[in-house]
Design a protein around this motif. Structure first.
Motif, PDB file in Angstrom:
ATOM      1  N   LYS A   1     -10.586 103.798  48.527  1.00  0.00           N
ATOM      2  CA  LYS A   1     -11.045 102.599  49.176  1.00  0.00           C
ATOM      3  C   LYS A   1      -9.959 101.687  49.535  1.00  0.00           C
ATOM      4  O   LYS A   1      -8.879 101.623  49.050  1.00  0.00           O
ATOM      5  CB  LYS A   1     -11.690 101.685  48.162  1.00  0.00           C
TER       6      LYS A   1
ATOM      7  N   PRO B   1     -19.484 107.133  61.479  1.00  0.00           N
ATOM      8  CA  PRO B   1     -20.477 107.243  60.523  1.00  0.00           C
ATOM      9  C   PRO B   1     -20.482 108.738  59.810  1.00  0.00           C
ATOM     10  O   PRO B   1     -20.071 109.610  60.504  1.00  0.00           O
ATOM     11  CB  PRO B   1     -21.573 107.031  61.133  1.00  0.00           C
TER      12      PRO B   1
ATOM     13  N   TRP C   1     -12.820 104.582  63.113  1.00  0.00           N
ATOM     14  CA  TRP C   1     -13.844 104.791  62.059  1.00  0.00           C
ATOM     15  C   TRP C   1     -15.061 105.356  62.735  1.00  0.00           C
ATOM     16  O   TRP C   1     -15.808 105.012  63.962  1.00  0.00           O
ATOM     17  CB  TRP C   1     -14.254 103.344  61.611  1.00  0.00           C
TER      18      TRP C   1
ATOM     19  N   ASN D   1     -15.042 102.482  54.771  1.00  0.00           N
ATOM     20  CA  ASN D   1     -14.994 101.113  54.983  1.00  0.00           C
ATOM     21  C   ASN D   1     -16.431 100.629  54.468  1.00  0.00           C
ATOM     22  O   ASN D   1     -17.035 101.152  53.551  1.00  0.00           O
ATOM     23  CB  ASN D   1     -14.699 100.563  56.376  1.00  0.00           C
ATOM     24  N   GLU D   2     -16.462  99.103  54.739  1.00  0.00           N
ATOM     25  CA  GLU D   2     -17.574  98.316  54.036  1.00  0.00           C
ATOM     26  C   GLU D   2     -18.992  98.903  54.579  1.00  0.00           C
ATOM     27  O   GLU D   2     -20.078  98.698  54.071  1.00  0.00           O
ATOM     28  CB  GLU D   2     -17.410  96.784  54.089  1.00  0.00           C
ATOM     29  N   ARG D   3     -18.771  99.342  55.806  1.00  0.00           N
ATOM     30  CA  ARG D   3     -19.975 100.060  56.450  1.00  0.00           C
ATOM     31  C   ARG D   3     -20.325 101.461  56.256  1.00  0.00           C
ATOM     32  O   ARG D   3     -21.249 101.869  56.595  1.00  0.00           O
ATOM     33  CB  ARG D   3     -19.869  99.750  58.087  1.00  0.00           C
ATOM     34  N   GLY D   4     -19.746 101.952  55.410  1.00  0.00           N
ATOM     35  CA  GLY D   4     -19.892 103.369  54.771  1.00  0.00           C
ATOM     36  C   GLY D   4     -19.189 104.279  56.000  1.00  0.00           C
ATOM     37  O   GLY D   4     -19.318 105.589  56.070  1.00  0.00           O
ATOM     38  N   GLU D   5     -18.251 103.819  57.114  1.00  0.00           N
ATOM     39  CA  GLU D   5     -17.642 104.589  57.888  1.00  0.00           C
ATOM     40  C   GLU D   5     -16.384 105.446  57.225  1.00  0.00           C
ATOM     41  O   GLU D   5     -15.880 104.705  56.511  1.00  0.00           O
ATOM     42  CB  GLU D   5     -17.388 104.097  59.176  1.00  0.00           C
TER      43      GLU D   5
ATOM     44  N   TYR E   1     -22.375 109.937  48.770  1.00  0.00           N
ATOM     45  CA  TYR E   1     -23.123 108.889  49.293  1.00  0.00           C
ATOM     46  C   TYR E   1     -24.601 108.813  49.450  1.00  0.00           C
ATOM     47  O   TYR E   1     -25.065 107.981  49.102  1.00  0.00           O
ATOM     48  CB  TYR E   1     -22.508 108.637  50.743  1.00  0.00           C
TER      49      TYR E   1
END
Length: 366
Positions: free
Chosen positions: A318, A340, A338, A242-246, A363
């Motif tokens: 994505k 981290p 989700w 997701n947009e938070r990198g999770e 990442y």
């Protein structure tokens, strides 16, 4: 199979019936539905009179049309047709429509598709059935892929709707592909011989250096059988960020790798491309529309005690639509969430680890 045990006009939810004069009134009312017209045709949307509907145009176009009626209640819900038949080439085009919004998404269309394909290949002795679907009609495209159709190409920006251009996707299914998908026999041998460069559902197979995304299903499944006659099965998986990198993970309720956290994915169906399979599986499992960024790696799951051997292709993806939720509650997956990348739950499925490690590396480099 004896023909006495096969009722060609009867499915599990609907039946193919002769069109009746009163059906024209219902078909006319269907054309009052703007969404129905936008999905059915690329022409200008305009409501039709009863005289402008019906099977006369199909018959003029060398075809066969059926009314679709429910087994429960005998309700008229739509139509299906094979038209533009070229007998010399043993080919035809397919059309199918479910009129009322309340009747869509209930399996009527898929059941009707099963019946009309069987009619075309068994009764009419066709070798090829083709159709076109507009890019935004994703539900129909998935239904056709599930039935065994393959994408052959796209007419780019062929449809203009509300100021936006959309591709028109050409799809077809051959008799031998339908026979393999349905398990029903054919009375003839197709002259089509698949080549290494043939288009597969969802696009062309591409070879790109050492990337293993180019492996075809036949290549992946060519591992010799062991004494137990258990062949490796082909799977796909998606690392979804997701947009938070999770990353999205799901708890597995069943084998393989029961009671572990895993990335979502599943098995590849016959005549389905790897990329099409992973997009379909993610939509069916967790309600997300995804786009593939890149191939990550392949992974193996070998559990002789459970007679499980999977070879899986993993992708970095994505989200382009939808909200994550478990569509298989009480099924193969349980809780989803989700997490981290630097704080993943345990235990992790062995199948997921190579993909997660590859994404971590990518990442950190970024």
């Amino acid at each position: 199979m004896s023909p006495r045990h096969l009722i060609g006009f009867l499915g599990s939810k609907v039946r193919l019936a002769a069109p009746c004069p009163e059906d024209c009134m219902r078909l006319s009312r269907f054309t009052d539905d703007y969404e129905y017209l936008r999905n059915m045709d690329t022409d200008i949307a305009i409501p039709l009179t009863p005289d402008e509907t019906g099977s006369s145009s199909v018959r003029r176009d060398n075809g066969f049309e059926f009314a679709l009626r429910t087994l429960e209640g005998n309700r008229f819900i739509g139509f299906t047709a094979l038209y533009r038949i070229e007998w010399n080439n043993r080919s035809a085009r397919l059309a199918i429509g479910i009129g009322e919004e309340n009747d869509r998404g209930k399996g009527y269309g898929s059941d009707a598709l099963t019946l009309i394909l069987r009619y075309g290949f068994h009764e009419l002795n066709l070798n090829r059935i083709a159709l076109e679907v507009i890019e935004y009609n994703e539900a129909a495209r998935r239904a056709y892929l599930k039935a065994g159709f393959r994408e052959e190409g796209r007419q780019r920006s062929a449809v203009l709707r509300d100021g936006m251009h959309y591709d028109l996707i050409s799809m077809s299914i051959l008799a031998e592909e339908w026979s393999a998908q349905s398990g029903l026999p054919l009375s003839f041998q197709s002259t089509h011989t698949p080549q290494s460069g043939d288009m597969v559902a969802g696009g062309f197979s591409q070879r790109n250096g050492n990337e293993q995304a180019a492996l075809s299903l036949s290549e992946l499944s060519s591992v010799p059988k062991g004494e137990s006659e258990i062949s490796p099965r082909i799977g796909v998986g998606a690392v979804i960020l997701n947009e938070r990198g999770e990353v999205l993970l799901a708890w597995r309720n069943r084998q393989p790798e029961q009671h572990t956290w895993s990335i979502p994915g599943g098995k590849v169906d016959p005549y389905e491309s790897l990329e099409t399979a992973v997009i379909r599986e993610i939509k069916e499992e967790v309600n997300l529309d995804i786009a593939i960024d890149s191939l990550l790696c392949t992974a193996e799951t070998i559990q002789p005690q459970q007679k499980e051997h999977w070879i899986s292709v993993l992708y970095s993806t994505k989200v382009i639509g939808g909200h994550a939720r478990n569509l298989e509650e009480g099924g193969a997956i349980g809780e989803i969430g989700w997490f981290p990348l630097n704080d993943l739950p345990s235990p992790l499925a062995c199948f997921a680890v190579p993909g997660l490690e590859a994404v971590k590396k990518m990442y950190n480099q970024n």
